[in-house]
Design an enzyme around this catalytic site. Structure first.
Site, PDB file in Angstrom:
ATOM      1  N   SER A  79      43.387  50.108  47.368  1.00 11.27           N
ATOM      2  CA  SER A  79      43.881  49.985  45.998  1.00 11.27           C
ATOM      3  C   SER A  79      44.650  51.251  45.593  1.00 11.27           C
ATOM      4  O   SER A  79      45.627  51.618  46.254  1.00 11.27           O
ATOM      5  CB  SER A  79      42.709  49.691  45.060  1.00 11.27           C
ATOM      6  OG  SER A  79      43.155  49.274  43.799  1.00 11.27           O
ATOM      7  N   ASP A 204      41.917  38.442  47.484  1.00 14.90           N
ATOM      8  CA  ASP A 204      42.057  39.474  46.454  1.00 14.90           C
ATOM      9  C   ASP A 204      42.420  38.820  45.131  1.00 14.90           C
ATOM     10  O   ASP A 204      43.510  38.290  44.969  1.00 14.90           O
ATOM     11  CB  ASP A 204      43.138  40.482  46.873  1.00 14.90           C
ATOM     12  CG  ASP A 204      43.090  41.764  46.062  1.00 14.90           C
ATOM     13  OD1 ASP A 204      42.719  41.693  44.875  1.00 14.90           O
ATOM     14  OD2 ASP A 204      43.406  42.828  46.621  1.00 14.90           O
ATOM     15  N   HIS A 233      39.071  42.307  46.946  1.00 15.07           N
ATOM     16  CA  HIS A 233      39.915  43.488  46.762  1.00 15.07           C
ATOM     17  C   HIS A 233      39.318  44.759  47.367  1.00 15.07           C
ATOM     18  O   HIS A 233      40.056  45.629  47.833  1.00 15.07           O
ATOM     19  CB  HIS A 233      40.177  43.700  45.268  1.00 15.07           C
ATOM     20  CG  HIS A 233      41.046  44.875  44.962  1.00 15.07           C
ATOM     21  ND1 HIS A 233      42.368  44.942  45.356  1.00 15.07           N
ATOM     22  CD2 HIS A 233      40.786  46.048  44.323  1.00 15.07           C
ATOM     23  CE1 HIS A 233      42.889  46.091  44.961  1.00 15.07           C
ATOM     24  NE2 HIS A 233      41.947  46.790  44.337  1.00 15.07           N
TER      25      HIS A 233
END
Length: 261
Positions: A79, A204, A233
Site C-alpha cells: 500500500s 483487494d 489488500h
C-alpha cells in the site's frame, strides 16, 4: 554467508507489526530491516513545521537505511509502503522493488475520494470499545476487517487490538490524506532503475486493480505486473507463503505468477 539487505515497508495507519506473519521466513534469506514509518504508532515523531507527505516518509526511511548501513536494499512495500519503495528506487536506494497493491495509482479524483473516505471511517471507529470486543469473535473479525483482509479471522485474537491501536495512533493520517490529491500519486518513471514487481492483491477491496492499478502500467515502464489470488489488500495475514514466494521470486529465485487482467 552475507545476506543481502531487505527493507519491509508497511501501509498507511499500520506499523512494523504488519510484517510479523512473513518476517521470519524472509529473515532466512535476507538481512531484514522493518521500520515503522514516521508519524505512525511506534515510529519517529513527524518533524515540527514540516509538511506531511510521502516525500517526508521517504526521507525518514532513507535515514533508517543509512543508520542500518544499507546504502541500497531490496525493498518490499504494501500500500503506502509500496509507493514509498518506488520513490526510494527513484532516489537510487533500491536493488529491487516488490510493491504489494501499492498506493499512489488512482485513476480519477473519485477513486481517491473513495479511498480517503474509507480511511476516515476506519480511523473514526478504531477507538470503539464495542468494535474491539466484537472483533474478538473470528467470524465478526472477518466481517469487520473485510475492507483490508480476505480472511480477517486468521489474525490472532491477541493481535487485533494492536491493529486498531495502530490505526488510531497514526497521528499524520488525516494530513497525509488531505495532501494526497496535491501530490498527484506516483509520478511516471522515464525508465526503471531496478527490477520492479507490482503484485496486486486479487481480492483487494480498498484499492482494487481496475481503479488503482491499471494506471500504474504506463507510469512504470518495464515493471512486471502479477496477481496474488485470493488475498485482500494486506496479504501478509491472508496468505503468508504466497507473499514470501512473491518476494523471493524477485530477490532470490524466479517464479511464475499469474498476470492480472
Amino acid at each position: 554467508m552475507t545476506l543481502e539487505p531487505l527493507v519491509l515497508l508497511h501501509g498507511a495507519s499500520m506499523s512494523a507489526r504488519a510484517w510479523d506473519p512473513v518476517r521470519a521466513a524472509l529473515e532466512a534469506h535476507h538481512d531484514v530491516l522493518v521500520p515503522t514509518m514516521a508519524g505512525h504508532r511506534g515510529g519517529a515523531a513527524w518533524p515540527d513545521g514540516e509538511p506531511v507527505g510521502v516525500a517526508g516518509i521517504v526521507d525518514d526511511v532513507e535515514a533508517r537505511m543509512d543508520a542500518a548501513g544499507m546504502p541500497t536494499a531490496h525493498l518490499v512495500g504494501n500500500s503506502l509502503g509500496g509507493w514509498v519503495a518506488l520513490e526510494l528506487a527513484r532516489r537510487g536506494r533500491a536493488r529491487s522493488v516488490v510493491a504489494l497493491s501499492p498506493a499512489g495509482g488512482w485513476g480519477s479524483a473519485w477513486d481517491l475520494r473513495r479511498l480517503v473516505w474509507s480511511f476516515r471511517v476506519g480511523a473514526a471507529v478504531a477507538g470503539s470499545a464495542r468494535l474491539r470486543a466484537a472483533a474478538r469473535r473470528p467470524w465478526l473479525r472477518r466481517l469487520l476487517l473485510a475492507r483490508v483482509l480476505e480472511r480477517g479471522d486468521r489474525v490472532p485474537t491477541d493481535d487485533v487490538g494492536e491493529l486498531f491501536d495502530d490505526l488510531a495512533g497514526c497521528v499524520i493520517l488525516h494530513e497525509l490524506l488531505d495532501g494526497a490529491a496535491e501530490h498527484g500519486g506516483v509520478a511516471p518513471f522515464p525508465s526503471l532503475p531496478c527490477p520492479v514487481r507490482v503484485a496486486w492483491c486479487g481480492r483487494d477491496r480498498l484499492i482494487p486493480w481496475r481503479r488503482h492499478g491499471v494506471a500504474l502500467r504506463e507510469r512504470l515502464p518495464g515493471a512486471e505486473f502479477v496477481r496474488l489470488p485470493r488475498v485482500g489488500h494486506v496479504p501478509m495475514w491472508d496468505d503468508p507463503d504466497l507473499v514470501v514466494d512473491a518476494v523471493l521470486g524477485v530477490t532470490a529465485a524466479p517464479r511464475l505468477l499469474e498476470t492480472p487482467a
